[in-house]
Design a protein around this motif. Structure first.
Motif, PDB file in Angstrom:
ATOM      1  N   ASP A  54      16.798  -5.631  -6.174  1.00  0.00           N
ATOM      2  CA  ASP A  54      17.439  -5.847  -4.965  1.00  0.00           C
ATOM      3  C   ASP A  54      16.811  -5.566  -3.614  1.00  0.00           C
ATOM      4  OD1 ASP A  54      19.629  -6.498  -6.610  1.00  0.00           O
ATOM      5  OD2 ASP A  54      20.382  -4.507  -6.828  1.00  0.00           O
ATOM      6  N   CYS A  55      16.029  -4.489  -3.550  1.00  0.00           N
ATOM      7  CA  CYS A  55      15.471  -4.142  -2.414  1.00  0.00           C
ATOM      8  C   CYS A  55      14.388  -5.161  -2.306  1.00  0.00           C
ATOM      9  CB  CYS A  55      14.581  -2.998  -2.492  1.00  0.00           C
ATOM     10  SG  CYS A  55      15.742  -1.312  -2.205  1.00  0.00           S
ATOM     11  N   ASN A  56      13.695  -5.725  -3.237  1.00  0.00           N
ATOM     12  CA  ASN A  56      12.606  -6.801  -2.906  1.00  0.00           C
ATOM     13  C   ASN A  56      13.438  -8.014  -2.325  1.00  0.00           C
ATOM     14  OD1 ASN A  56      10.710  -5.131  -3.918  1.00  0.00           O
ATOM     15  ND2 ASN A  56      10.467  -5.727  -6.030  1.00  0.00           N
ATOM     16  N   GLN A  57      14.686  -8.198  -2.498  1.00  0.00           N
ATOM     17  CA  GLN A  57      15.321  -9.521  -2.158  1.00  0.00           C
ATOM     18  C   GLN A  57      15.866  -9.409  -0.904  1.00  0.00           C
ATOM     19  OE1 GLN A  57      17.826 -11.220  -5.166  1.00  0.00           O
ATOM     20  NE2 GLN A  57      16.208 -10.924  -6.694  1.00  0.00           N
ATOM     21  N   CYS A  58      15.777  -8.373  -0.229  1.00  0.00           N
ATOM     22  CA  CYS A  58      16.445  -7.624   1.071  1.00  0.00           C
ATOM     23  C   CYS A  58      15.828  -8.764   2.487  1.00  0.00           C
ATOM     24  CB  CYS A  58      16.372  -6.375   1.470  1.00  0.00           C
ATOM     25  SG  CYS A  58      16.985  -5.775   2.978  1.00  0.00           S
ATOM     26  N   PHE A  59      16.567  -9.149   3.058  1.00  0.00           N
ATOM     27  CA  PHE A  59      16.126  -9.859   4.255  1.00  0.00           C
ATOM     28  C   PHE A  59      16.389  -9.031   5.483  1.00  0.00           C
ATOM     29  CE2 PHE A  59      17.518 -13.141   1.020  1.00  0.00           C
ATOM     30  CZ  PHE A  59      16.406 -13.714   1.125  1.00  0.00           C
ATOM     31  N   ASP A  60      16.782  -7.738   5.662  1.00  0.00           N
ATOM     32  CA  ASP A  60      17.019  -7.063   6.896  1.00  0.00           C
ATOM     33  C   ASP A  60      15.478  -6.601   7.230  1.00  0.00           C
ATOM     34  OD1 ASP A  60      17.410  -5.187   8.870  1.00  0.00           O
ATOM     35  OD2 ASP A  60      19.109  -4.460   7.607  1.00  0.00           O
ATOM     36  N   ARG A  61      15.083  -7.074   8.294  1.00  0.00           N
ATOM     37  CA  ARG A  61      13.861  -6.617   8.823  1.00  0.00           C
ATOM     38  C   ARG A  61      13.626  -5.376   9.596  1.00  0.00           C
ATOM     39  NH1 ARG A  61      11.376 -11.900  11.721  1.00  0.00           N
ATOM     40  NH2 ARG A  61      12.123 -13.660  10.298  1.00  0.00           N
ATOM     41  N   SER A  62      14.926  -4.651   9.644  1.00  0.00           N
ATOM     42  CA  SER A  62      15.076  -3.159  10.054  1.00  0.00           C
ATOM     43  C   SER A  62      14.616  -2.041   8.964  1.00  0.00           C
ATOM     44  CB  SER A  62      16.392  -3.163  10.778  1.00  0.00           C
ATOM     45  OG  SER A  62      16.354  -3.831  11.942  1.00  0.00           O
ATOM     46  N   CYS A  63      14.889  -2.769   7.928  1.00  0.00           N
ATOM     47  CA  CYS A  63      14.707  -1.895   6.834  1.00  0.00           C
ATOM     48  C   CYS A  63      13.448  -1.242   6.489  1.00  0.00           C
ATOM     49  CB  CYS A  63      15.324  -2.386   5.526  1.00  0.00           C
ATOM     50  SG  CYS A  63      15.270  -1.295   4.111  1.00  0.00           S
ATOM     51  N   PRO A  64      13.049   0.022   6.246  1.00  0.00           N
ATOM     52  CA  PRO A  64      11.941   0.637   6.306  1.00  0.00           C
ATOM     53  C   PRO A  64      11.279   0.323   4.875  1.00  0.00           C
ATOM     54  CG  PRO A  64      13.443   2.410   6.334  1.00  0.00           C
ATOM     55  CD  PRO A  64      14.378   1.003   6.650  1.00  0.00           C
TER      56      PRO A  64
END
Length: 67
Positions: A54-64
């Motif tokens: 799920d983390c690898n598919q994240c599109f949030d550029r703010s996520c560290p």
């Protein structure tokens, strides 16, 4: 970088263990940092049901954790 309204940097994922806003950390003065989870937009990322995939598919550029 994700900054909470209290000024705490939030680090979602990993069951919330890495996040200074998880309610289990102390600030530089030794005072407990209050839990920021209830108001965090990334709370779902800290649940055990949220996988590394799920983390690898994240599109949030703010996520560290964004790779």
């Amino acid at each position: 970088m994700i900054i909470d309204v209290t000024g705490i940097e939030l680090i979602p994922g990993n069951g919330g263990r890495d996040c200074p806003g998880n309610g289990e950390r102390l600030d530089a003065r030794g005072i407990p940092i209050e839990c920021c989870c209830d108001e965090c937009d990334y709370y779902l990322c800290c649940l055990e049901s949220h996988t590394e995939e799920d983390c690898n598919q994240c599109f949030d550029r703010s996520c560290p954790r964004k790779k």
